[in-house]
Design a protein around this motif. Structure first.
Motif, PDB file in Angstrom:
ATOM      1  N   VAL A 258       0.837  -9.458  -2.721  1.00  0.00           N
ATOM      2  CA  VAL A 258       0.762  -8.064  -2.287  1.00  0.00           C
ATOM      3  C   VAL A 258       1.818  -7.800  -1.215  1.00  0.00           C
ATOM      4  CG1 VAL A 258      -0.712  -6.291  -1.260  1.00  0.00           C
ATOM      5  CG2 VAL A 258      -1.697  -7.938  -2.847  1.00  0.00           C
ATOM      6  N   VAL A 259       2.104  -8.825  -0.393  1.00  0.00           N
ATOM      7  CA  VAL A 259       3.133  -8.699   0.634  1.00  0.00           C
ATOM      8  C   VAL A 259       4.487  -8.395  -0.004  1.00  0.00           C
ATOM      9  CG1 VAL A 259       4.325  -9.909   2.511  1.00  0.00           C
ATOM     10  CG2 VAL A 259       1.873 -10.255   2.154  1.00  0.00           C
ATOM     11  N   LEU A 260       4.753  -8.968  -1.174  1.00  0.00           N
ATOM     12  CA  LEU A 260       6.001  -8.693  -1.897  1.00  0.00           C
ATOM     13  C   LEU A 260       5.944  -7.349  -2.621  1.00  0.00           C
ATOM     14  CD1 LEU A 260       6.580 -12.219  -3.512  1.00  0.00           C
ATOM     15  CD2 LEU A 260       7.596 -11.317  -1.417  1.00  0.00           C
ATOM     16  N   GLY A 261       4.776  -7.047  -3.182  1.00  0.00           N
ATOM     17  CA  GLY A 261       4.658  -5.835  -3.976  1.00  0.00           C
ATOM     18  C   GLY A 261       4.682  -4.562  -3.164  1.00  0.00           C
ATOM     19  N   THR A 311      -1.028 -10.082 -10.491  1.00  0.00           N
ATOM     20  CA  THR A 311      -2.077  -9.224  -9.933  1.00  0.00           C
ATOM     21  C   THR A 311      -1.698  -8.733  -8.542  1.00  0.00           C
ATOM     22  OG1 THR A 311      -3.811 -10.350 -11.192  1.00  0.00           O
ATOM     23  CG2 THR A 311      -4.497  -9.157  -9.215  1.00  0.00           C
ATOM     24  N   GLY A 312      -1.195  -9.626  -7.692  1.00  0.00           N
ATOM     25  CA  GLY A 312      -0.828  -9.245  -6.335  1.00  0.00           C
ATOM     26  C   GLY A 312       0.328  -8.265  -6.289  1.00  0.00           C
ATOM     27  N   VAL A 313       1.372  -8.522  -7.070  1.00  0.00           N
ATOM     28  CA  VAL A 313       2.530  -7.628  -7.079  1.00  0.00           C
ATOM     29  C   VAL A 313       2.126  -6.244  -7.605  1.00  0.00           C
ATOM     30  CG1 VAL A 313       4.800  -7.210  -8.088  1.00  0.00           C
ATOM     31  CG2 VAL A 313       4.212  -9.492  -7.272  1.00  0.00           C
ATOM     32  N   GLY A 314       1.364  -6.228  -8.698  1.00  0.00           N
ATOM     33  CA  GLY A 314       0.908  -4.953  -9.239  1.00  0.00           C
ATOM     34  C   GLY A 314       0.055  -4.179  -8.255  1.00  0.00           C
ATOM     35  N   THR A 315      -0.800  -4.892  -7.515  1.00  0.00           N
ATOM     36  CA  THR A 315      -1.629  -4.244  -6.500  1.00  0.00           C
ATOM     37  C   THR A 315      -0.773  -3.606  -5.418  1.00  0.00           C
ATOM     38  OG1 THR A 315      -3.459  -5.797  -6.877  1.00  0.00           O
ATOM     39  CG2 THR A 315      -3.423  -4.622  -4.772  1.00  0.00           C
ATOM     40  N   GLY A 316       0.221  -4.350  -4.917  1.00  0.00           N
ATOM     41  CA  GLY A 316       1.088  -3.823  -3.868  1.00  0.00           C
ATOM     42  C   GLY A 316       1.818  -2.565  -4.296  1.00  0.00           C
ATOM     43  N   VAL A 317       2.398  -2.579  -5.493  1.00  0.00           N
ATOM     44  CA  VAL A 317       3.143  -1.423  -5.983  1.00  0.00           C
ATOM     45  C   VAL A 317       2.206  -0.226  -6.180  1.00  0.00           C
ATOM     46  CG1 VAL A 317       4.494  -0.515  -7.921  1.00  0.00           C
ATOM     47  CG2 VAL A 317       4.926  -2.835  -7.069  1.00  0.00           C
ATOM     48  N   ALA A 318       1.059  -0.472  -6.834  1.00  0.00           N
ATOM     49  CA  ALA A 318       0.138   0.624  -7.148  1.00  0.00           C
ATOM     50  C   ALA A 318      -0.440   1.258  -5.886  1.00  0.00           C
ATOM     51  CB  ALA A 318      -0.989   0.104  -8.043  1.00  0.00           C
ATOM     52  N   LEU A 319      -0.829   0.431  -4.919  1.00  0.00           N
ATOM     53  CA  LEU A 319      -1.480   0.966  -3.727  1.00  0.00           C
ATOM     54  C   LEU A 319      -0.515   1.747  -2.845  1.00  0.00           C
ATOM     55  CD1 LEU A 319      -3.975  -1.846  -2.684  1.00  0.00           C
ATOM     56  CD2 LEU A 319      -4.484   0.408  -3.638  1.00  0.00           C
ATOM     57  N   ILE A 320       0.715   1.287  -2.726  1.00  0.00           N
ATOM     58  CA  ILE A 320       1.678   2.032  -1.921  1.00  0.00           C
ATOM     59  C   ILE A 320       1.986   3.376  -2.571  1.00  0.00           C
ATOM     60  CG2 ILE A 320       4.041   2.061  -1.052  1.00  0.00           C
ATOM     61  CD1 ILE A 320       2.032   0.326   0.522  1.00  0.00           C
ATOM     62  N   ALA A 321       2.103   3.390  -3.903  1.00  0.00           N
ATOM     63  CA  ALA A 321       2.338   4.661  -4.591  1.00  0.00           C
ATOM     64  C   ALA A 321       1.172   5.618  -4.374  1.00  0.00           C
ATOM     65  CB  ALA A 321       2.552   4.414  -6.085  1.00  0.00           C
TER      66      ALA A 321
END
Length: 443
Positions: A258-261, A311-321
């Motif tokens: 998530v830190v990367l995403g 899962t983590g990368v997708g979470t980071g991108v989706a939540l910031i959007a």
């Protein structure tokens, strides 16, 4: 604390972001560290199982009840002022928790922590919006999301080391110097921000284009994330026999990704707007969750890494959007309330995810056991329960993936341009002119 030049308040966006990120890390570390420190707290205070639950839940109840009123208060009284009050109060409450000797005191002081967290969190994102403006908001939110995820990921591991070396009170005492640092940075480098005109309530805010869909997307994401983390913790501790620190290490690829995403999501939203990154992030998240079907009674950790990283990368991108959609779409006069709404969606979505997905696991485990077989969580890690738990976990994974896939479809309904920085219906914010009476700066 005079940051004025020629009578005008000076914006220090990076100082503001530093203060907000440190405060977010303070709350994130504290929340996840309790999973490790909690049992030791209960033993030292002689708490019953029910009292131990309230030591954890008092914080969450106070936070959930106070978020929306705190957001409205920040918009009216000043975001910097409310943020400072919340951070200073959180540090004081942490010291009181560390000094608590009975379960009653620990419950009361944890409730005070939750109240102070509710004061600081909505004001924090509103300060970021005010400091960065439209052009750089996505970058700032990406950095904020990355630091929050890093704190959540590090919490259990850091707490395990600290509790082992110094005892559970040290986990809460660590909050005190961090809170003091945030107070100093905020006091000297963060300009005051408050609504220039009258604002409405949460119902009016939800009628603002972009805010309702962003709130729904946030709730959907945390439904799957919190629910799955709860079920995975049962899997790792009850079925695999891992202690809390080893469990945190197993889950580290999710939280660290998530830190990367998060900054990636910020960059993508800045370039393409929120619609594509939100839909793509949710699609990526659904694929990662589906990959957790690889889990079995003896699955090795490396076999899970591809699914957990996706899962983590997708979470980071989706939540910031989704967060950008909420924060940028709201009128300026309601920006702290919009931040509070984002936090409420996080809490409600996560609570619903834990309730629903754990119920799915229990239902599937019960269906796979003999009529007189054990169905409680402790028994699910032993004997016949172990064989039945994996299908239950798989059922929860499929439900979570389906919910996230619906989120991807919902994200496609975001209208282009719906997340442009909304104007205040009462007019633009007051000009950055005078230093106000408490040492802050009106902007």
């Amino acid at each position: 604390m005079d940051n004025s030049r020629s009578g005008a308040a000076v914006r220090h966006p990076w100082s503001t972001l530093t203060a907000v990120c440190l405060a977010g890390m303070l709350v994130g570390l504290d929340g996840t560290a309790l999973t490790v420190a909690g049992p030791e707290m209960g033993r030292s205070a002689g708490a019953s199982f029910g009292e131990l639950q309230w030591i954890a839940n008092a914080y969450l109840v106070a936070l959930a009840l106070a978020l929306l009123p705190a957001g409205r208060l920040a918009d009216r009284a000043g975001r910097r002022r409310v943020f400072l009050t919340g951070v200073a109060g959180f540090g004081l409450a942490s010291a009181l928790v560390a000094a608590g000797t009975t379960s009653e005191l620990l419950i009361a002081f944890r409730g005070l922590q939750g109240l102070c967290a509710a004061l600081l969190q909505p004001a924090a994102l509103a300060l970021v919006r005010s400091a960065f403006g439209r052009d750089r908001l996505e970058l700032a939110l990406g950095i904020w999301g990355a630091t929050s995820a890093a704190a959540i990921a590090a919490g259990p591991i850091l707490a395990g080391v600290v509790v082992h070396a110094f005892g559970w009170p040290a986990v809460f005492l660590l909050n005190v110097p961090v809170a003091l640092a945030v107070v100093v940075v905020t006091g000297y480098r963060v300009a005051e921000s408050r609504a220039a005109g009258p604002g409405g309530g949460a119902a009016e805010l939800l009628r603002t284009p972009g805010v309702a869909i962003g709130t729904a997307l946030t709730a959907v994401a945390f439904f799957a994330l919190f629910g799955l983390l709860f079920c995975l913790t049962l899997y790792l501790q009850n079925l695999r026999g891992l202690d809390p620190v080893r469990t945190g290490e197993w889950l580290l690829p999710v939280t660290s990704s998530v830190v990367l995403g998060a900054p990636l999501g910020g960059a993508l939203v800045a370039r393409f707007g929120p619609r594509g990154p939100a839909a793509g992030g949710f699609a990526l998240l659904a694929a990662g969750i589906a990959g957790l079907l690889v889990l079995g009674t003896g699955t090795a950790w490396p076999a899970t890494v591809p699914a957990t990283v996706v899962t983590g990368v997708g979470t980071g991108v989706a939540l910031i959007a989704a967060t950008q959609l909420i924060v940028a779409s709201a009128p300026e006069a309601m920006s702290a309330q919009a931040s509070a709404l984002q936090q409420v969606a996080t809490q409600l979505g996560g609570a619903a995810g834990i309730a629903v997905l754990s119920a799915v696991v229990s239902w599937r485990v019960a269906a796979g056991l003999p009529a007189n077989g054990p169905v409680d969580e402790a028994a699910q890690g032993r004997g016949a329960g172990a064989a039945a738990f994996v299908p239950g976990l798989h059922a929860a994974v499929l439900v979570a993936a389906a919910v996230i896939a619906l989120g991807a479809v919902l994200a496609l309904g975001i209208r282009p341009g719906s997340a442009g920085m909304a104007a205040d219906p009462a007019g633009p914010p007051a000009p950055p002119s005078q230093v106000d009476g408490d040492g802050g700066h009106q902007q």
